[in-house]
Design a protein around this motif. Structure first.
Motif, PDB file in Angstrom:
ATOM      1  N   PRO A  14       0.806  -1.222   0.000  1.00 43.52           N
ATOM      2  CA  PRO A  14       0.000   0.000   0.000  1.00 43.52           C
ATOM      3  C   PRO A  14       0.835   1.267   0.000  1.00 43.52           C
ATOM      4  CG  PRO A  14      -0.647  -1.517   1.774  1.00 43.52           C
ATOM      5  CD  PRO A  14       0.662  -1.979   1.245  1.00 43.52           C
TER       6      PRO A  14
ATOM      7  N   ASP B 290       0.458   0.043 -11.923  1.00 41.01           N
ATOM      8  CA  ASP B 290       0.689   1.208 -11.072  1.00 41.01           C
ATOM      9  C   ASP B 290       0.407   2.469 -11.890  1.00 41.01           C
ATOM     10  OD1 ASP B 290       1.789   3.332  -9.580  1.00 41.01           O
ATOM     11  OD2 ASP B 290       3.296   2.025  -8.694  1.00 41.01           O
TER      12      ASP B 290
ATOM     13  N   PRO C 189      -9.758  -3.276 -14.239  1.00 32.58           N
ATOM     14  CA  PRO C 189     -10.304  -4.291 -13.329  1.00 32.58           C
ATOM     15  C   PRO C 189     -11.104  -5.381 -14.036  1.00 32.58           C
ATOM     16  CG  PRO C 189     -10.627  -2.098 -12.427  1.00 32.58           C
ATOM     17  CD  PRO C 189     -10.119  -1.904 -13.826  1.00 32.58           C
TER      18      PRO C 189
ATOM     19  N   GLU D 251      -0.758  -1.178  -8.129  1.00 27.58           N
ATOM     20  CA  GLU D 251      -0.860   0.162  -7.574  1.00 27.58           C
ATOM     21  C   GLU D 251      -0.786   0.083  -6.057  1.00 27.58           C
ATOM     22  OE1 GLU D 251      -4.574   1.511  -9.084  1.00 27.58           O
ATOM     23  OE2 GLU D 251      -5.764   0.475  -7.585  1.00 27.58           O
TER      24      GLU D 251
ATOM     25  N   MET E 185      -2.509   0.781  -3.403  1.00 24.87           N
ATOM     26  CA  MET E 185      -3.720   0.950  -2.604  1.00 24.87           C
ATOM     27  C   MET E 185      -4.577  -0.298  -2.736  1.00 24.87           C
ATOM     28  SD  MET E 185      -5.885   3.565  -5.067  1.00 24.87           S
ATOM     29  CE  MET E 185      -4.468   4.641  -5.311  1.00 24.87           C
ATOM     30  N   ALA E 186      -5.455  -0.486  -1.770  1.00 20.60           N
ATOM     31  CA  ALA E 186      -6.408  -1.592  -1.873  1.00 20.60           C
ATOM     32  C   ALA E 186      -7.489  -1.197  -2.866  1.00 20.60           C
ATOM     33  CB  ALA E 186      -7.021  -1.879  -0.504  1.00 20.60           C
ATOM     34  N   SER E 187      -7.709  -2.026  -3.865  1.00 17.43           N
ATOM     35  CA  SER E 187      -8.699  -1.718  -4.895  1.00 17.43           C
ATOM     36  C   SER E 187      -9.155  -3.019  -5.533  1.00 17.43           C
ATOM     37  CB  SER E 187      -8.094  -0.804  -5.964  1.00 17.43           C
ATOM     38  OG  SER E 187      -7.088  -1.486  -6.692  1.00 17.43           O
ATOM     39  N   ARG E 188     -10.152  -2.916  -6.402  1.00 15.98           N
ATOM     40  CA  ARG E 188     -10.664  -4.108  -7.062  1.00 15.98           C
ATOM     41  C   ARG E 188      -9.594  -4.750  -7.946  1.00 15.98           C
ATOM     42  NH1 ARG E 188     -15.142  -4.870 -11.427  1.00 15.98           N
ATOM     43  NH2 ARG E 188     -14.614  -2.747 -11.987  1.00 15.98           N
ATOM     44  N   ILE E 189      -8.812  -3.935  -8.634  1.00 12.47           N
ATOM     45  CA  ILE E 189      -7.796  -4.498  -9.525  1.00 12.47           C
ATOM     46  C   ILE E 189      -6.687  -5.169  -8.726  1.00 12.47           C
ATOM     47  CG2 ILE E 189      -6.296  -2.458  -9.758  1.00 12.47           C
ATOM     48  CD1 ILE E 189      -6.186  -3.137 -12.780  1.00 12.47           C
ATOM     49  N   VAL E 190      -6.336  -4.618  -7.570  1.00 12.32           N
ATOM     50  CA  VAL E 190      -5.328  -5.229  -6.711  1.00 12.32           C
ATOM     51  C   VAL E 190      -5.827  -6.583  -6.213  1.00 12.32           C
ATOM     52  CG1 VAL E 190      -4.167  -5.045  -4.474  1.00 12.32           C
ATOM     53  CG2 VAL E 190      -4.232  -3.079  -6.012  1.00 12.32           C
ATOM     54  N   SER E 191      -7.067  -6.603  -5.738  1.00 14.69           N
ATOM     55  CA  SER E 191      -7.654  -7.847  -5.242  1.00 14.69           C
ATOM     56  C   SER E 191      -7.695  -8.914  -6.323  1.00 14.69           C
ATOM     57  CB  SER E 191      -9.064  -7.562  -4.716  1.00 14.69           C
ATOM     58  OG  SER E 191      -9.692  -8.746  -4.302  1.00 14.69           O
TER      59      SER E 191
END
Length: 223
Positions: A9, A39, A64, A86, A88-94
C-alpha cells in the motif's frame, strides 16, 4: 508457469524496482516474461520505453474487468508473469492477487513501512479466505544498508515470529537499481555501456539483484 505479484500500500517501497529486476533476471535465465504495469505512475512502462531485455514483453495495463483474463492469457508454459500493482487496496489489486502463485511485499526497514506494509499482508489473508486456498507470499526488505539498523533487526524478528517468509538477501540501497529506469534493459547491459556512470558499485548491484532473483526463483520452483 507462475504469476508473481508485487504488492504494497505504500508508495516508494520498491515494488517497481523489484518487478524490473525480476523480469530482467528471469529473462537472463532464458525464461519468457510478461509484465503488467498496473501502477498509475507507469514506472515499468518508462523502463520499457528505453528498451526491454530480450524475452521480456510488456503486457500493458488492463483495467479491473480485464486483468484476470489478461493474466491468464499470459500465463503459459515456459512463461513467468510479473505484475506491478498500484499502491492501494482496490478491485484491480484484489483480482491480481487472486491469480498469484507468489505475492511479494517489499518493505523498507522503517517503522512506517512496517505498519503500512502489514496492510498488504492483511489483504492477502482476505483473498485466501475468499478463495479458500493459500496464496504463497513473502516480504523482501528494500533500500537496506550494509550495517543493519536496530529497526531492521526488530522488523526481521517480528516477521519471523509471525511466521512470514522473508526473502534473503534484502535489496540494498544501490544507485544502479534506479538507473535502469533511465537507461532500460538490465544491470548487466549497463555495465557494458561506457557512457553510463553509476553513483555506486554496479558490480555489487548486479550481484545483489542476481541473488534476489535466485531466491524468488527457488520459491516458485518449489510451487
Amino acid at each position: 508457469m507462475p504469476v508473481i505479484v508485487l504488492a504494497s500500500p505504500k508508495g516508494g517501497a520498491g515494488k517497481t524496482t523489484c518487478s524490473a529486476l525480476l523480469a530482467a533476471g528471469f529473462a537472463r535465465r532464458g525464461i519468457t516474461v510478461t509484465f503488467f504495469d498496473l501502477d498509475p505512475n507507469r514506472a515499468l512502462s518508462i523502463w520499457a520505453s528505453h528498451g526491454l531485455p530480450e524475452n521480456v514483453t510488456d503486457g500493458g495495463n488492463p483495467g479491473p474487468a480485464e486483468v484476470v483474463r489478461a493474466i491468464r492469457n499470459a500465463d503459459r508454459d515456459g512463461h513467468i508473469v510479473v505484475v506491478d500493482l498500484e499502491g492501494m487496496a482496490s478491485r484491480i489489486v484484489s483480482r491480481a492477487i487472486s491469480q498469484a502463485d507468489l505475492v511479494i511485499v517489499p518493505m523498507q526497514p522503517t517503522a512506517l513501512d512496517s505498519a503500512i506494509g502489514s496492510g498488504a499482508l492483511t489483504l492477502i489473508q482476505e483473498e485466501e479466505e475468499a478463495l479458500g486456498r493459500d496464496i504463497r507470499h513473502a516480504v523482501v526488505l528494500t533500500r537496506t544498508s550494509a550495517i543493519k539498523s536496530r529497526v531492521q533487526r526488530d522488523l526481521e524478528t517480528q516477521l519471523e515470529t509471525l511466521g512470514i517468509d522473508v526473502i534473503q538477501p534484502p535489496l540494498m540501497q544501490r544507485a544502479a537499481f534506479g538507473e535502469i529506469f533511465t537507461y532500460g534493459k538490465d544491470l548487466e547491459t549497463m555495465v557494458t555501456r561506457s557512457e553510463i556512470t553509476t553513483a555506486g558499485n554496479i558490480d555489487k548491484a548486479v550481484e545483489n539483484a542476481r541473488h534476489f532473483v535466485e531466491a524468488v526463483y527457488d520459491r516458485i520452483a518449489a510451487e
